[in-house]
Design a protein around this motif. Structure first.
Motif, PDB file in Angstrom:
ATOM      1  N   TYR A 195      31.236  39.320  44.998  1.00  0.00           N
ATOM      2  CA  TYR A 195      32.166  37.858  44.933  1.00  0.00           C
ATOM      3  C   TYR A 195      32.458  37.417  46.207  1.00  0.00           C
ATOM      4  CZ  TYR A 195      33.955  40.164  40.095  1.00  0.00           C
ATOM      5  OH  TYR A 195      33.538  40.260  39.347  1.00  0.00           O
ATOM      6  N   PHE A 232      28.485  33.390  31.167  1.00  0.00           N
ATOM      7  CA  PHE A 232      29.088  35.263  31.588  1.00  0.00           C
ATOM      8  C   PHE A 232      27.827  35.219  32.473  1.00  0.00           C
ATOM      9  CE2 PHE A 232      29.869  39.545  30.780  1.00  0.00           C
ATOM     10  CZ  PHE A 232      30.333  40.330  31.567  1.00  0.00           C
ATOM     11  N   PHE A 233      28.124  35.749  33.672  1.00  0.00           N
ATOM     12  CA  PHE A 233      27.083  37.129  34.787  1.00  0.00           C
ATOM     13  C   PHE A 233      26.112  37.863  33.750  1.00  0.00           C
ATOM     14  CE2 PHE A 233      28.860  40.768  36.639  1.00  0.00           C
ATOM     15  CZ  PHE A 233      29.931  39.968  36.381  1.00  0.00           C
ATOM     16  N   GLY A 234      27.088  39.006  32.851  1.00  0.00           N
ATOM     17  CA  GLY A 234      26.278  39.594  32.654  1.00  0.00           C
ATOM     18  C   GLY A 234      25.645  39.038  31.395  1.00  0.00           C
ATOM     19  N   VAL A 255      31.240  34.960  41.045  1.00  0.00           N
ATOM     20  CA  VAL A 255      30.011  36.259  41.020  1.00  0.00           C
ATOM     21  C   VAL A 255      29.094  35.794  42.264  1.00  0.00           C
ATOM     22  CG1 VAL A 255      28.686  38.249  40.133  1.00  0.00           C
ATOM     23  CG2 VAL A 255      30.915  37.625  39.045  1.00  0.00           C
ATOM     24  N   ARG A 305      44.313  44.300  37.574  1.00  0.00           N
ATOM     25  CA  ARG A 305      45.533  44.275  36.323  1.00  0.00           C
ATOM     26  C   ARG A 305      46.106  45.997  36.991  1.00  0.00           C
ATOM     27  NH1 ARG A 305      45.779  42.807  31.238  1.00  0.00           N
ATOM     28  NH2 ARG A 305      43.061  43.529  30.743  1.00  0.00           N
ATOM     29  N   ASP A 316      38.274  29.740  43.933  1.00  0.00           N
ATOM     30  CA  ASP A 316      38.658  30.794  43.256  1.00  0.00           C
ATOM     31  C   ASP A 316      37.283  31.859  43.747  1.00  0.00           C
ATOM     32  OD1 ASP A 316      37.834  31.589  40.689  1.00  0.00           O
ATOM     33  OD2 ASP A 316      37.695  29.848  39.482  1.00  0.00           O
ATOM     34  N   TYR A 322      41.931  35.539  25.692  1.00  0.00           N
ATOM     35  CA  TYR A 322      41.722  36.655  26.647  1.00  0.00           C
ATOM     36  C   TYR A 322      43.389  37.523  26.554  1.00  0.00           C
ATOM     37  CZ  TYR A 322      40.471  38.721  31.211  1.00  0.00           C
ATOM     38  OH  TYR A 322      40.230  39.641  32.206  1.00  0.00           O
ATOM     39  N   ASP A 323      42.488  38.784  26.785  1.00  0.00           N
ATOM     40  CA  ASP A 323      43.992  39.886  27.132  1.00  0.00           C
ATOM     41  C   ASP A 323      44.941  40.172  26.843  1.00  0.00           C
ATOM     42  OD1 ASP A 323      42.849  40.526  30.123  1.00  0.00           O
ATOM     43  OD2 ASP A 323      44.562  40.008  30.591  1.00  0.00           O
ATOM     44  N   TRP A 338      36.513  39.689  28.013  1.00  0.00           N
ATOM     45  CA  TRP A 338      36.497  38.274  28.500  1.00  0.00           C
ATOM     46  C   TRP A 338      34.922  37.383  27.796  1.00  0.00           C
ATOM     47  CZ3 TRP A 338      38.575  34.877  31.895  1.00  0.00           C
ATOM     48  CH2 TRP A 338      38.102  33.663  32.767  1.00  0.00           C
ATOM     49  N   THR A 339      34.294  39.051  27.565  1.00  0.00           N
ATOM     50  CA  THR A 339      33.860  38.205  27.283  1.00  0.00           C
ATOM     51  C   THR A 339      33.431  37.370  25.619  1.00  0.00           C
ATOM     52  OG1 THR A 339      32.178  40.787  26.634  1.00  0.00           O
ATOM     53  CG2 THR A 339      31.915  39.163  28.611  1.00  0.00           C
ATOM     54  N   TYR A 389      22.660  35.407  42.157  1.00  0.00           N
ATOM     55  CA  TYR A 389      23.716  33.824  41.312  1.00  0.00           C
ATOM     56  C   TYR A 389      23.534  32.728  42.451  1.00  0.00           C
ATOM     57  CZ  TYR A 389      24.309  37.385  37.617  1.00  0.00           C
ATOM     58  OH  TYR A 389      24.627  38.380  36.594  1.00  0.00           O
ATOM     59  N   ASP A 439      31.974  44.603  34.455  1.00  0.00           N
ATOM     60  CA  ASP A 439      33.203  43.585  34.405  1.00  0.00           C
ATOM     61  C   ASP A 439      34.817  44.011  34.039  1.00  0.00           C
ATOM     62  OD1 ASP A 439      33.604  40.569  34.724  1.00  0.00           O
ATOM     63  OD2 ASP A 439      34.222  40.494  32.256  1.00  0.00           O
ATOM     64  N   LEU A 440      34.165  44.646  32.543  1.00  0.00           N
ATOM     65  CA  LEU A 440      35.749  45.008  32.052  1.00  0.00           C
ATOM     66  C   LEU A 440      36.416  45.979  33.224  1.00  0.00           C
ATOM     67  CD1 LEU A 440      34.620  46.364  28.084  1.00  0.00           C
ATOM     68  CD2 LEU A 440      36.351  44.094  28.935  1.00  0.00           C
ATOM     69  N   MET A 490      36.473  46.210  36.438  1.00  0.00           N
ATOM     70  CA  MET A 490      36.941  45.292  37.386  1.00  0.00           C
ATOM     71  C   MET A 490      38.345  43.969  36.913  1.00  0.00           C
ATOM     72  SD  MET A 490      33.057  44.283  39.374  1.00  0.00           S
ATOM     73  CE  MET A 490      32.745  43.099  37.728  1.00  0.00           C
ATOM     74  N   ALA A 491      38.333  43.970  35.514  1.00  0.00           N
ATOM     75  CA  ALA A 491      39.577  43.347  35.218  1.00  0.00           C
ATOM     76  C   ALA A 491      40.640  44.230  35.173  1.00  0.00           C
ATOM     77  CB  ALA A 491      38.765  43.295  33.894  1.00  0.00           C
ATOM     78  N   THR A 516      28.366  44.129  31.207  1.00  0.00           N
ATOM     79  CA  THR A 516      29.771  43.889  31.211  1.00  0.00           C
ATOM     80  C   THR A 516      30.951  45.325  30.868  1.00  0.00           C
ATOM     81  OG1 THR A 516      28.319  42.899  29.149  1.00  0.00           O
ATOM     82  CG2 THR A 516      31.386  43.359  28.532  1.00  0.00           C
ATOM     83  N   TYR A 517      29.980  47.013  30.726  1.00  0.00           N
ATOM     84  CA  TYR A 517      31.890  47.318  31.492  1.00  0.00           C
ATOM     85  C   TYR A 517      31.733  47.279  32.653  1.00  0.00           C
ATOM     86  CZ  TYR A 517      29.475  50.039  27.126  1.00  0.00           C
ATOM     87  OH  TYR A 517      28.440  50.164  26.427  1.00  0.00           O
ATOM     88  N   VAL A 567      29.281  44.034  42.629  1.00  0.00           N
ATOM     89  CA  VAL A 567      29.034  43.639  42.535  1.00  0.00           C
ATOM     90  C   VAL A 567      29.514  42.395  43.717  1.00  0.00           C
ATOM     91  CG1 VAL A 567      30.110  41.631  40.799  1.00  0.00           C
ATOM     92  CG2 VAL A 567      29.882  43.210  39.751  1.00  0.00           C
ATOM     93  N   PRO A 623      46.230  40.489  37.734  1.00  0.00           N
ATOM     94  CA  PRO A 623      45.401  39.879  36.506  1.00  0.00           C
ATOM     95  C   PRO A 623      44.447  39.367  36.447  1.00  0.00           C
ATOM     96  CG  PRO A 623      47.690  39.950  36.154  1.00  0.00           C
ATOM     97  CD  PRO A 623      47.476  40.420  37.258  1.00  0.00           C
ATOM     98  N   TYR A 624      43.445  39.346  36.151  1.00  0.00           N
ATOM     99  CA  TYR A 624      42.643  38.189  36.414  1.00  0.00           C
ATOM    100  C   TYR A 624      42.230  37.325  34.922  1.00  0.00           C
ATOM    101  CZ  TYR A 624      37.502  35.843  36.643  1.00  0.00           C
ATOM    102  OH  TYR A 624      36.808  34.695  36.846  1.00  0.00           O
ATOM    103  N   PRO A 625      42.401  36.524  34.740  1.00  0.00           N
ATOM    104  CA  PRO A 625      41.852  35.347  36.664  1.00  0.00           C
ATOM    105  C   PRO A 625      43.274  34.244  37.631  1.00  0.00           C
ATOM    106  CG  PRO A 625      41.829  33.668  34.623  1.00  0.00           C
ATOM    107  CD  PRO A 625      42.661  35.415  34.319  1.00  0.00           C
ATOM    108  N   LEU A 630      36.648  53.747  27.955  1.00  0.00           N
ATOM    109  CA  LEU A 630      36.113  53.041  27.359  1.00  0.00           C
ATOM    110  C   LEU A 630      35.241  53.607  26.062  1.00  0.00           C
ATOM    111  CD1 LEU A 630      32.753  52.211  27.706  1.00  0.00           C
ATOM    112  CD2 LEU A 630      34.216  49.828  28.853  1.00  0.00           C
TER     113      LEU A 630
END
Lengths: 141, 141, 141, 141
Positions: free
Chosen positions: D114, A27-29, D63, D44, D60, B76-77, B17-18, A70, D36-37, D39-40, D33-34, D112, D49-51, D13
């Motif tokens: 991509y 995971f990128f983080g 990052v 959504r 695909d 996941y999810d 995800w993590t 990355y 990433d959460l 962004m997911a 990580t926050y 971030v 929704p990812y992925p 969160l």
């Protein structure tokens, strides 16, 4: 891209199962955690283990900024090499350059900027001279 | 297997995800973190947020034992429901029962045993009466 | 309490900054991750790296149960020793005993039960004879 | 500093016990990580929704770069608001801006990047037109 030989210090670690996501890559983080682990070992090798050896004298080091680029993907069980050096020493800031490589291939590289500040007021405070001297001596080899 | 309706308190969370490994399922160790999250919410709902509301009076709660049995795999999810109740109130110990369910299917269930002890000596100390009363009232609904 | 000398395999690791909580001790759930790390190294040392070396032949190993009892607290930078051995070999199950020690003091100990099962049906399948033989030979030293 | 009202999407969160370090603040790496959460949840909310909803059609999203600047410290139990918007839509790249706030105070903000690429060759591939349209419509409100 940062060359592996540019780093006075290298920390090696093996990718853990819990660090790999469902696409089979780290995971990128988590690279930021790798940065942190390697920086802690860099200061330990310098004789200034974090946090006590690093921040005597009233000030503390706060992370002000991190970036990571990355170039590839680490996978489960990979043995990674994480190079660390001090890229810039400001009056009250400290920038570390970090690169994560696998068999000589750079997977990620970035910088972490620390500010030396008073823990209460968060006002910046000049870096202690002895810390500055330790870093310069260590990076010079 | 513990029935969902047995729990006076439920915490809901979405799998991150993590938390999912390269086999597409939540790493088994992360269920213990889910237990911890739900227990914190259980005590918050009781009006005794961890740690300050829970451990006034000198003693502290230490985890003495945890077990978890697995019946299925979260992905996941997934939206998970985590039920918590106090299974046993000893003189100086406290056992919470926890179950992780998804759409009524139990994926994991276990117990966490806390001991109330002096932080210095680690000698057990009786649970405060008001904490005991709070727990009994909360679980009775 | 499990004696350190009972283990045919030991994995050493250093506690990471991210594993320590605001009370200055390793979060209790992270010991399960330590178990997992040490078990992975145990199978690697046996010549059967997880997952590919371990689960050829169609079946897969699923964690069925984990328990952990706590006797002390690991702190930041501690060097830990994690002992692993196979405690029981069933027809289709495998129980590993794990203990986390620091300078000979046991901080946590527990067991992880794996079931060998068909990944589709989740029906248990006998452990392959060669895996059984590898484990017995390795633990006998 | 990014203003909270600039974001078309906000995810809330609560800081977890396991995310706080021995100095009582969230470890700096966990902000990623926050990101990433949030962004997911952003994708959504967009109906992608990812992925699976995000990366149909062969390409695909990888990052390429992350940066984060810190302005304050989140603590245990804090309720955080994480704002997300698309800052730039390139031919084959996508940059999200993210900010973590607590009661209107920005604690961390970053971006971030991509890259949309072929999973095999890692050659960049133009972003699908329908993804571009979804993002533009969502961010326009």
């Amino acid at each position: 891209m940062t060359e592996s030989q540019d780093f006075p210090f290298h920390h090696r670690l093996r990718v853990r199962w819990t660090e790999v996501d469902m696409q089979g890559v780290v995971f990128f983080g988590h690279y930021v955690t790798y940065f942190d682990l390697a920086m802690a070992e860099y200061f330990r090798a310098m004789g200034r283990p974090y946090p006590d050896g690093l921040v005597a004298g009233g000030g503390d080091l706060f992370v002000k900024k991190v970036d990571c680029e990355y170039f590839g993907s680490a996978r489960y069980d990979d043995l990674l090499d994480i190079g660390v050096r001090t890229a810039r020493l400001g009056r009250s800031s400290l920038t570390l350059a970090v690169a994560v490589t696998r068999d000589g291939e750079t997977l990620a590289a970035g910088e972490v900027v620390y500010v030396h500040a008073d823990p209460e007021s968060r006002q910046s405070v000049p870096l202690p001279e002895d810390l500055r001297a330790s870093i310069e001596a260590f990076d010079a080899g």
